[in-house]
Design a protein around this motif. Structure first.
Motif, PDB file in Angstrom:
ATOM      1  N   SER A 126      -4.758   5.431  -7.189  1.00  0.00           N
ATOM      2  CA  SER A 126      -5.565   5.032  -6.042  1.00  0.00           C
ATOM      3  C   SER A 126      -6.973   5.586  -6.196  1.00  0.00           C
TER       4      SER A 126
ATOM      5  N   THR B 111      -4.297   1.342  -2.833  1.00  0.00           N
ATOM      6  CA  THR B 111      -3.553   1.176  -1.569  1.00  0.00           C
ATOM      7  C   THR B 111      -3.639   2.479  -0.789  1.00  0.00           C
TER       8      THR B 111
ATOM      9  N   PHE C  99      -1.339   3.493   0.938  1.00  0.00           N
ATOM     10  CA  PHE C  99       0.048   3.966   1.047  1.00  0.00           C
ATOM     11  C   PHE C  99       0.212   5.114   0.058  1.00  0.00           C
TER      12      PHE C  99
ATOM     13  N   MET D 208       1.441   8.279  -2.327  1.00  0.00           N
ATOM     14  CA  MET D 208       2.601   8.558  -3.169  1.00  0.00           C
ATOM     15  C   MET D 208       3.563   9.500  -2.437  1.00  0.00           C
TER      16      MET D 208
ATOM     17  N   ARG E 161      10.004   4.743  -2.715  1.00  0.00           N
ATOM     18  CA  ARG E 161       8.620   4.809  -2.210  1.00  0.00           C
ATOM     19  C   ARG E 161       7.619   4.450  -3.313  1.00  0.00           C
ATOM     20  N   ASN E 162       7.867   4.970  -4.525  1.00  0.00           N
ATOM     21  CA  ASN E 162       6.947   4.668  -5.631  1.00  0.00           C
ATOM     22  C   ASN E 162       6.937   3.181  -5.943  1.00  0.00           C
TER      23      ASN E 162
ATOM     24  N   ARG F  83       4.855   1.553  -3.378  1.00  0.00           N
ATOM     25  CA  ARG F  83       3.433   1.845  -3.604  1.00  0.00           C
ATOM     26  C   ARG F  83       2.864   0.923  -4.678  1.00  0.00           C
TER      27      ARG F  83
ATOM     28  N   ALA G  51      -0.095  -1.698  -3.911  1.00  0.00           N
ATOM     29  CA  ALA G  51      -1.356  -1.589  -4.658  1.00  0.00           C
ATOM     30  C   ALA G  51      -1.676  -2.900  -5.366  1.00  0.00           C
TER      31      ALA G  51
ATOM     32  N   ALA H 273       4.566   0.813   5.606  1.00  0.00           N
ATOM     33  CA  ALA H 273       4.213  -0.144   4.548  1.00  0.00           C
ATOM     34  C   ALA H 273       3.792  -1.489   5.148  1.00  0.00           C
TER      35      ALA H 273
END
Length: 967
Positions: free
Chosen positions: A13, A28, A30, A32, A692-693, A696, A700, A810
């Motif tokens: 990011s 993003t 959002f 990590m 979550r990753n 992300r 992104a 999200a």
């Protein structure tokens, strides 16, 4: 950029490429790190401020309803991990049903009356308070407890009507409960009678079946002789002209010596053989009556020798009298005990003869009543506090437990004690006080299980058992469990001797004990008062106000309703039952689609709800029952403060976040025990990070994508992108089937596998090259983004019921401004996403399954070459794959794009005759590394203006972008 990564720069990011040939690094907001413990409370506040639950209701109001009726937790004490499991499961189901296109509502409830709160008031303010004060303080205490519990439930991400929950102590619900009592009374289910009920001395009240648990207790085990009273009749029964001696005993065995003073009969089995045994004790001849099969072990136990001189069937002993063991010690015991026949007598232990104290045993009571014993003839010397009444000779004023020894002493004195020993046995205890309880005959109000109601219809037991057959059970074994409990249970004791409870608001005639003839009408008048002023209205009521001149002939009944009747009638008081007049009936329906509680509720709430609804509605109040297990620690041990293995939900939320707790609940098979520990939560946190990753990455890489302008038509998508959509559609269909069956752990397992293997390990891995190095607005890149956009739409929704905070976070980032506004600013107004139809989905799924298998073999070869030092990253390799038949056709069909699937700089396929000749050759590339895409290519530096990059990067940056068809 690390070259150990299989060749692709990962987006950071806000990272800026130092090169004048930048890759497409999208950003993003959002993060990590979820930082859930810190950030979730902001979402909680936002959901409340924005009235998100109301927004969901507005979005779903025209849809078919799905009603999960909340089993009310008791309003006392902080919530524990079991509460958290229960509420999270309910929340996941409600959210999943909403997204499946239902109007799924959640009205939380609380159970407010009853003993535990009364005990708290006693602790806080002392005993012997006036009833009005107890009720006022109890109501205030319950209100305060509800607020505390509510805050913790809301923190778990549970959405519901928190500003308008139901409480069993709401005036209207209390009034409707009185009306429900009136209805079952009119229907003919309710009667008053003397009967042994589970009685706790500490509670000073009858207990429901659900309030009884079994624990080990050490008690005297005694064999007691009842002296012969009618020797001639005994001689006849045993087929003898005369007994060799009139001195003899009928011997019983018991583990409750305290019941001996109340003995009124003896029981034998009509079909067992009984023996007349001749023996000698203290030098004097004596006869004993014992079950024939138990003579030897009994004589051995008593240390006596003896021989059987005659036998007869139990039936022959019917109605022969024996003397009470204390008959010669005090006139108060000078009575006879007749022999009654009873099929419940067994030969498992003892002597095959049972003594009956009808006030203190259910079988004893039934037996004595069936032989004509009247209620007022039943001896009942044990008082509500566990002491013998003062009029009882020898033992008056003693507690029944301390009287055991003196009773045995008196038996010894009378010559009737044949054996005394201490033993451990499983015994009934109060689940609140953990103290031993007894059966005790008291005058109580009952709901009859087997009496036909006034309309001549089936009994309550029959109706309830039929209702069980019409109910779906999750897991299926719950059906047999509930069936067994209903099939074998005694009549339901409805009355309790409490102050903080809904009154059985009857007027009882002082002399006859009969109810007032206008009882149904009076109950409605009382209910109307309670609806305005609460149960306190009954307390304050002057009988003259309703009965006028008759008031002096009647007493106000002081009993309250069993607290299980409170929660058990919420299908009426809240949902409205078949009449639809409950406090939340307008937004609900009857029967509920689902009741969901812990496995102990087969004997608790599921049970009392079934019985009340069977009486009131002729059916179960639920279409389906779901049961979850209890929470244990990582070693499967029960949680207890003394062991220090308690996991508090508040602590997990405050340190790891509620989404971690939710993910743990969802990933555990709730049909058995649920294990939790720091180690288990650590694993759950790891698994959360992977999900979550993945999110992300998706957020992104769609952050510069506007579907209205940039979306590529489905038919024009690259082949691997169409496959990815088809793969997500298959996963979604699978997940929705699991949701339909209330199964969550397979959902989590499949989501984890999808994120780490299907996306992370395959599709996204291959996609990175196209996303980062393709032309920003090229069709190849937009094709990838189109697929990712559709996948994210679907993925966020299927995740939302479980990872509610994460999905909401999200969604706020992913949805366009317009879509976010249209969703009323929450993902929970959305239904599951309809992914685009992929016409050749079956063929694509099959094709890419085979490609993934080949790729796995290639990856293994590449890793071996890397470890041997032949290559650095996979992009430094050139591949030659020898393949035969269908495999050759599959790989050859990808043409030059095979290298993108294998993530190498070069890949070619050679056809060989058979599988035996197949193989993979890895050689280091002789090309030069492109500083932008990191591919090793012969054309790096062939463009004079751009010496450090390859031909395809020049085309992607300055031309129309490279053409891709497959990957």
């Amino acid at each position: 950029m690390s070259e150990n990564n299989p060749g692709k720069p990962a987006p950071k990011s806000g990272a800026k490429s130092p090169s004048k040939y930048p890759v497409n690094m999208t950003e993003t907001p959002f993060p990590m790190r979820g930082d859930l413990a810190k950030r979730e409370p902001q979402w909680v506040q936002q959901w409340q401020d924005k009235k998100i639950y109301q927004r969901i209701r507005n979005a779903s109001k025209s849809r078919p309803k799905f009603i999960l009726h909340d089993g009310p937790p008791y309003a006392n004490g902080d919530i524990h991990i079991g509460h958290a499991v229960n509420k999270i499961l309910k929340d996941m189901i409600v959210k999943a049903r909403n997204m499946a296109g239902f109007d799924a509502q959640y009205v939380p409830g609380w159970d407010c009356h009853g003993m535990p709160i009364e005990i708290q008031i006693e602790k806080l303010y002392g005993k012997n308070l006036p009833v009005t004060e107890v009720q006022a303080k109890a109501r205030a205490y319950a209100t305060e407890q509800i607020e505390r519990q509510k805050k913790d439930f809301i923190r778990l991400g549970v959405l519901g009507e928190w500003d308008n929950p139901y409480k069993t102590m709401d005036f209207r619900n209390e009034a409707d409960e009185i009306r429900a009592l009136g209805t079952i009374l009119e229907k003919g289910y309710v009667y008053r009678g003397l009967k042994p009920v589970n009685w706790c001395f500490d509670c000073g009240s009858a207990l429901a079946e659900a309030e009884v648990e079994y624990m080990d207790k050490r008690d005297p085990e005694i064999d007691v002789g009842f002296p012969f009273a009618e020797p001639d009749k005994l001689a006849t029964a045993f087929g003898l002209s005369k007994l060799p001696t009139d001195a003899g005993f009928c011997v019983i065995w018991t583990t409750t010596p305290w019941t001996i003073p109340s003995n009124q009969a003896l029981n034998v089995h009509p079909e067992f053989d009984y023996a007349l045994v001749e023996s000698v004790r203290n030098g004097a001849p004596m006869l004993l009556i014992l079950a024939k099969d138990l003579v030897e072990p009994c004589l051995q136990r008593y240390g006596l020798a003896g021989k059987v001189i005659a036998t007869c069937k139990g039936e022959a002993l019917s109605l022969i009298n024996f003397k009470h063991p204390f008959a010669d010690l005090d006139p108060g015991y000078d009575r006879l005990s007749p022999v009654y026949l009873g099929d419940y007598v067994t030969l498992d232990t003892g002597t095959g003869i049972v003594h009956s104290a009808p006030a203190y045993g259910v079988d004893d009571f039934i037996s004595c009543k069936s032989h004509g014993m009247k209620d007022d003839a039943i001896l009942n010397p044990v008082m509500g506090d566990g002491r013998f009444a003062s009029w009882l000779p020898f033992f008056g004023g003693m507690t029944i437990w301390e009287a055991s020894k003196p009773i045995c002493g008196k038996l010894e004195e009378a010559g009737s004690l044949f054996k005394f020993q201490m033993s451990e046995h499983s015994y009934m205890h109060c689940w609140r006080h953990k103290t031993p309880i007894i059966y005790r005959a008291t005058s109580q109000w009952f709901a009859s299980m087997d009496q036909a109601p006034n309309d001549g219809g089936p009994s309550l037991r029959t109706t309830a058992l039929k209702a069980i057959d019409e109910t779906a059970f999750f897991p299926a074994w719950g059906k047999a469990r509930l069936h067994g409990m209903i099939a074998n249970r005694p009549d339901w004791t409805l009355s309790r001797q409490r102050q903080w409870g809904v009154p059985m608001a009857f007027f009882v005639h002082k002399e006859s004990g009969e109810l007032h003839p206008r009882t149904p009408e009076l109950l409605e008048q009382i209910a109307q008062r309670v609806e305005r002023h609460g149960i306190e209205a009954w307390q304050a009521l002057d009988p003259k106000d309703l009965l006028g001149d008759e008031a002096d002939q009647y007493l106000k009944n002081k009993d309250t309703l069993d607290v299980w009747f409170d929660s058990g009638t919420t299908h009426q008081t809240v949902l409205g039952g078949s009449q639809g007049k409950g406090s939340h009936a307008a937004q609900s329906h009857f029967p509920a689609d689902l009741y969901l509680e812990g496995s102990d509720q087969h004997r608790g709430w599921f049970h009392s709800s079934l019985l009340t609804s069977a009486m009131l509605n002729g059916r179960a109040p639920y279409r389906a029952l779901l049961t979850h297990g209890f929470v244990v620690d990582g070693e499967g041990k029960k949680m207890s403060k003394s062991k220090g293995n308690v996991v508090a939900p508040q602590k997990v939320s405050d340190t790891l976040g509620a989404d971690i707790l939710r993910l743990w609940v969802a990933s555990t098979d709730y049909s058995g025990e649920l294990s939790i520990s720091d180690e288990i939560l650590k694993r759950v946190t790891e698994s959360y990070r992977r999900i979550r990753n993945t999110l992300r990455f998706l957020l992104a890489n769609t952050s510069d994508f506007d579907p209205a302008k940039d979306a590529v038509p489905v038919t024009e998508l690259l082949e691997i992108d169409r496959y990815a959509i088809a793969s997500m559609a298959a996963l979604q269909a699978d997940i929705l089937q699991h949701y339909q069956a209330f199964e969550f752990h397979p959902v989590v397992a499949k989501l984890q596998s999808y994120c780490s293997e299907d996306l992370g390990g395959f599709y996204l891995d291959i996609l990175k090259d196209r996303l980062y190095t393709g032309g920003i607005a090229s069709k190849a890149r937009r094709s990838a983004q189109t697929a990712l956009w559709h996948i994210t739409q679907a993925l966020l929704r299927v995740m939302a019921p479980t990872l509610s905070f994460t999905a909401e976070e999200a969604w706020a980032i992913f949805a366009s401004q317009r879509a976010y506004a249209d969703s009323d600013e929450t993902i929970f107004t959305q239904t599951y996403y309809a992914l685009p139809e992929i016409s050749d989905s079956t063929a694509l799924l099959e094709k890419f399954t085979q490609l993934r298998s080949v790729r796995a073999d290639v990856t293994k070869q590449l890793e071996e070459a890397r470890v041997a030092g032949g290559i650095g990253s996979s992009l430094q390799a050139e591949l030659t794959i020898k393949a035969s038949g269908a495999k050759f056709a599959l790989l050859n069909g990808l043409g030059d794009e095979l290298k993108f699937v294998m993530i190498t700089s070069q890949a070619s396929v050679l056809e060989v005759v058979s599988e035996v000749d197949e193989g993979v050759t890895v050689t280091p590339s002789t090309g030069v590394k492109c500083e932008r895409c990191w591919h090793y290519r012969a054309d790096v530096g062939t463009h004079a203006e751009h010496p450090g990059i390859c031909g395809r990067c020049v085309e992607n940056l300055f031309g129309g972008g490279e053409q891709r068809q497959h990957a």
